[in-house]
Design an enzyme around this catalytic site. Structure first.
Site, PDB file in Angstrom:
ATOM      1  N   ARG A 266       5.624  -1.548  10.460  1.00  0.00           N
ATOM      2  CA  ARG A 266       4.011  -1.937   9.147  1.00  0.00           C
ATOM      3  C   ARG A 266       3.491  -3.628   7.813  1.00  0.00           C
ATOM      4  NH1 ARG A 266       5.720  -1.266   3.804  1.00  0.00           N
ATOM      5  NH2 ARG A 266       7.707  -0.301   4.249  1.00  0.00           N
ATOM      6  N   HIS A 270       4.158   0.136   2.165  1.00  0.00           N
ATOM      7  CA  HIS A 270       4.594   1.428   2.357  1.00  0.00           C
ATOM      8  C   HIS A 270       3.330   2.626   1.963  1.00  0.00           C
ATOM      9  CE1 HIS A 270       6.995   5.334   2.843  1.00  0.00           C
ATOM     10  NE2 HIS A 270       6.191   5.798   1.828  1.00  0.00           N
ATOM     11  N   TYR A 279      11.056  -6.695  -0.632  1.00  0.00           N
ATOM     12  CA  TYR A 279      12.096  -6.333   0.192  1.00  0.00           C
ATOM     13  C   TYR A 279      11.885  -7.294   1.256  1.00  0.00           C
ATOM     14  CZ  TYR A 279       8.415  -2.499   1.246  1.00  0.00           C
ATOM     15  OH  TYR A 279       8.024  -1.928   1.166  1.00  0.00           O
TER      16      TYR A 279
END
Length: 380
Positions: A266, A270, A279
């Site tokens: 990805r 998200h 992160y």
């Protein structure tokens, strides 16, 4: 290739690495097991797969921009996962039924879902985007992994009716830790349901890396349920198409379910409410960016003498038209009447729902009374 690469049925699973037919450098790899399943994909067909991926990337970019401009409440981007979605969706028949999560916009594109129908849920204007039977695709499932059960139940019904229709359930790596997905595996394997479980391992379940979801490749989870698992390069549209056709063929012949793990990434957040910089590193992003699913197809086509410059021009023009339709669709989506939130909640009227409807109507009336009183005060 070693004997351990095969399961008891002879199906090539390769659990510790993945099937790859087109490398990130755009080189075509030969594969005796998978090549026959894409023998019909000539340069023209490969160009059409590129077209699909480029257009849905533009749709995704445009929808993200619309959310940033306040036109959508939320949007879950798919950038980086185009090959996984297009390769699998183009392997389906029209009568197959799709059960997806909230990120499969490219699959919806392949099933003929309109621009407005893609957006209306994320604008908050409708409880669902389209009639599932118009496209043989259920509306996106927000509950993580629930669609795996729906796909299994539909597949079991199709088998009992004597058809060779198959279903496909899309979910992410995080969903493999959910009970719904594992229960679906059990039912599908026990009853030889004609369903393909398609896991897009995009490396991150929101901010949790896949290494915390599983110590083994996700495709190996199929072993415990008595079904084959195929691990495929999810950024290789040709390999994904081959793997999906293999799994669908098994399903149609009554051999039961297959788990496909498409190893992808990805590239975006998200959802548009997420900040992936918190992160993951720029180095990781650059590493996966170099494995871009669109670039490798263009490179492969160019190596055959295909006029890629003309293809890019044509696709860019078409993507621009689709993006314009997407923006125009925003203005055509009506705001629903507030009381329609109670429509279609239950099949039959009941006192519980009627009470809630009455309370909500009286709550809304308070605002009308307040506005009227405010107007009277201004008149004085």
């Amino acid at each position: 290739m070693t004997p351990s690469d095969r399961d008891a049925t002879g199906l090539l699973t390769r659990p510790d690495h993945f099937v790859q037919l087109v490398t990130p450098a755009g080189e075509r790899r030969t594969d005796a097991e998978f090549d026959p399943w894409v023998a019909d994909v000539d340069t023209a067909a490969l160009g059409r797969l590129y077209r699909d991926m480029a257009i849905v990337r533009r749709i995704d970019t445009e929808a993200t921009a619309l959310q940033r401009q306040g036109e959508l409440g939320l949007w879950p981007p798919l950038m980086g996962q185009e090959a996984a979605q297009i390769g699998s969706a183009r392997g389906l028949r029209d009568d197959d039924f799709v059960f997806s999560s909230y990120r499969e916009h490219a699959v919806a594109w392949c099933r003929g879902v309109s621009a407005a129908d893609l957006l209306r849920v994320w604008r908050g204007s409708a409880a669902s985007g389209w009639n599932p039977y118009d496209h043989n695709m259920a509306v996106p499932q927000i509950i993580i992994g629930a669609q795996a059960l729906h796909a299994t139940g539909y597949a079991m019904g199709a088998a009992w009716e004597g058809t060779d229709t198959a279903t496909i359930a899309y979910f992410g790596d995080g969903a493999t830790s959910e009970g719904d997905v594992n229960e679906a595996f059990i039912f599908a394997a026990s009853f030889d349901a004609p369903v393909v479980f398609f896991c897009q391992n995009n490396q991150w379940a929101i901010s949790e890396p896949v290494g915390l979801q599983s110590k083994q490749p996700l495709a190996r989870r199929a072993d415990g349920f008595g079904m084959p698992g195929i691990r495929v390069d999810g950024n290789d549209v040709l390999a994904v198409l081959a793997a999906t056709r293999i799994a669908l063929d098994r399903a149609r012949r009554g051999e039961g379910p297959t788990l496909i793990e498409a190893v992808t990434y990805r590239l975006g957040p998200h959802t548009t409410a997420d900040d992936p910089k918190r992160y993951r590193t720029e180095e990781e992003l650059a590493e996966w960016g170099a494995r871009d699913p669109l670039a490798r197809v263009l490179t492969l086509l160019a190596s055959t003498g295909f006029d890629t410059e003309a293809l890019e021009r044509e696709v860019a023009e078409e993507a621009g038209r689709v993006a314009a339709e997407l923006r125009a669709a925003i203005t055509t989506i009506p705001d629903p009447d507030a009381m329609t939130v109670f429509d279609h909640v239950y099949a039959e009227p009941n006192t519980h729902l009627a009470r809630q409807r009455d309370h909500y109507a009286r709550y809304l009336a308070m605002f009308d009374e307040g506005a009227a009183a405010s107007g009277e005060g201004a008149a004085r």
